[in-house]
Design a protein around this motif. Structure first.
Motif, mmCIF file in Angstrom:
data_model
loop_
_atom_site.group_PDB
_atom_site.id
_atom_site.type_symbol
_atom_site.label_atom_id
_atom_site.label_comp_id
_atom_site.label_asym_id
_atom_site.label_seq_id
_atom_site.Cartn_x
_atom_site.Cartn_y
_atom_site.Cartn_z
ATOM 1 N N LYS A 140 153.530 85.625 73.085
ATOM 2 C CA LYS A 140 153.977 84.987 74.317
ATOM 3 C C LYS A 140 154.253 85.927 75.480
ATOM 4 O O LYS A 140 154.424 85.478 76.599
ATOM 5 N N TYR A 141 154.278 87.248 75.254
ATOM 6 C CA TYR A 141 154.552 88.172 76.344
ATOM 7 C C TYR A 141 153.325 89.038 76.610
ATOM 8 O O TYR A 141 152.767 89.631 75.700
ATOM 9 N N GLU A 142 152.928 89.109 77.871
ATOM 10 C CA GLU A 142 151.763 89.894 78.240
ATOM 11 C C GLU A 142 152.195 90.957 79.241
ATOM 12 O O GLU A 142 152.938 90.680 80.177
ATOM 13 N N THR A 143 151.708 92.187 79.022
ATOM 14 C CA THR A 143 152.067 93.289 79.904
ATOM 15 C C THR A 143 150.969 93.510 80.934
ATOM 16 O O THR A 143 149.922 92.864 80.910
ATOM 17 N N ILE A 144 151.201 94.466 81.784
ATOM 18 C CA ILE A 144 150.265 94.791 82.858
ATOM 19 C C ILE A 144 148.902 95.253 82.325
ATOM 20 O O ILE A 144 147.896 95.146 82.994
ATOM 21 N N PHE A 145 148.863 95.765 81.104
ATOM 22 C CA PHE A 145 147.603 96.261 80.521
ATOM 23 C C PHE A 145 146.895 95.190 79.706
ATOM 24 O O PHE A 145 146.054 95.481 78.883
ATOM 25 N N ASP A 146 147.260 93.940 79.905
ATOM 26 C CA ASP A 146 146.703 92.791 79.188
ATOM 27 C C ASP A 146 146.980 92.846 77.685
ATOM 28 O O ASP A 146 146.290 92.199 76.903
ATOM 29 N N CYS A 147 147.969 93.628 77.284
ATOM 30 C CA CYS A 147 148.388 93.649 75.874
ATOM 31 C C CYS A 147 149.365 92.495 75.668
ATOM 32 O O CYS A 147 150.227 92.238 76.503
#
Length: 169
Positions: A140-147
């Motif tokens: 449910k959590y996405e970071t700036i690097f699309d991880c």
């Protein structure tokens, strides 16, 4: 005879500084005025002192305690702060509940928060900025690097600086 603050006393001899501090703070919180300052009050435990009330303040009683009824600190608290009604209790609990709901909402992870992200092991994490939150999926959590990660925890600027300092060492 009904117990009122004017006809009771509490024996303070041998009380810990913590007990006396709590009692002093309670008395102040319910609007009672001290005869002496807090430091003086905290020294009552060293003396054979009792605390009671005159018409204007709480103070050491000397021999005046003989005319009064001895009560526990808890009994004194109940005398000074009468038991709340069910309606008052309901209002207090509703207010507390609203404060908890507000705190929960404020602590929810939102886009733009700096967080620790991890999969299964919290000790193996990455730090990043939340780009997207999707509540209805496992990741449910996405970071700036699309991880994408299933777990995230907000971190403060101070925590972030400490973590970065540890990495530099």
């Amino acid at each position: 005879m009904k117990l009122t603050k004017e006809n009771v006393y509490v024996d303070l001899k041998g009380r810990s500084k913590e007990e006396l501090t709590e009692l002093y703070n309670f008395l102040i919180s319910v609007g009672e005025k001290p005869f002496r300052d807090k430091e003086w009050f905290l020294n009552y435990s060293n003396d054979d002192e009792k605390v009671g009330f005159s018409s204007v303040h709480f103070c050491g009683l000397g021999d005046l305690y003989k005319e009064k009824t001895k009560v526990t600190i808890q009994q004194l608290k109940e005398i000074l702060q009468p038991t709340e009604t069910l309606q008052e209790k309901e209002q207090r609990l509703l207010k507390e509940l609203e404060e908890v709901r507000k705190e929960i909402e404020e602590n929810k992870i939102k886009v733009g928060d700096v967080c620790k992200f991890w999969n299964d092991n919290k000790n193996s994490f990455v730090i990043g900025v939340v780009q997207h939150v999707c509540e209805n999926t496992k990741l449910k959590y996405e970071t700036i690097f699309d991880c994408q990660f299933p777990n995230a925890e907000k971190i403060t600027n101070t925590e972030l600086i400490k973590l970065l300092e540890q990495e530099i060492k």
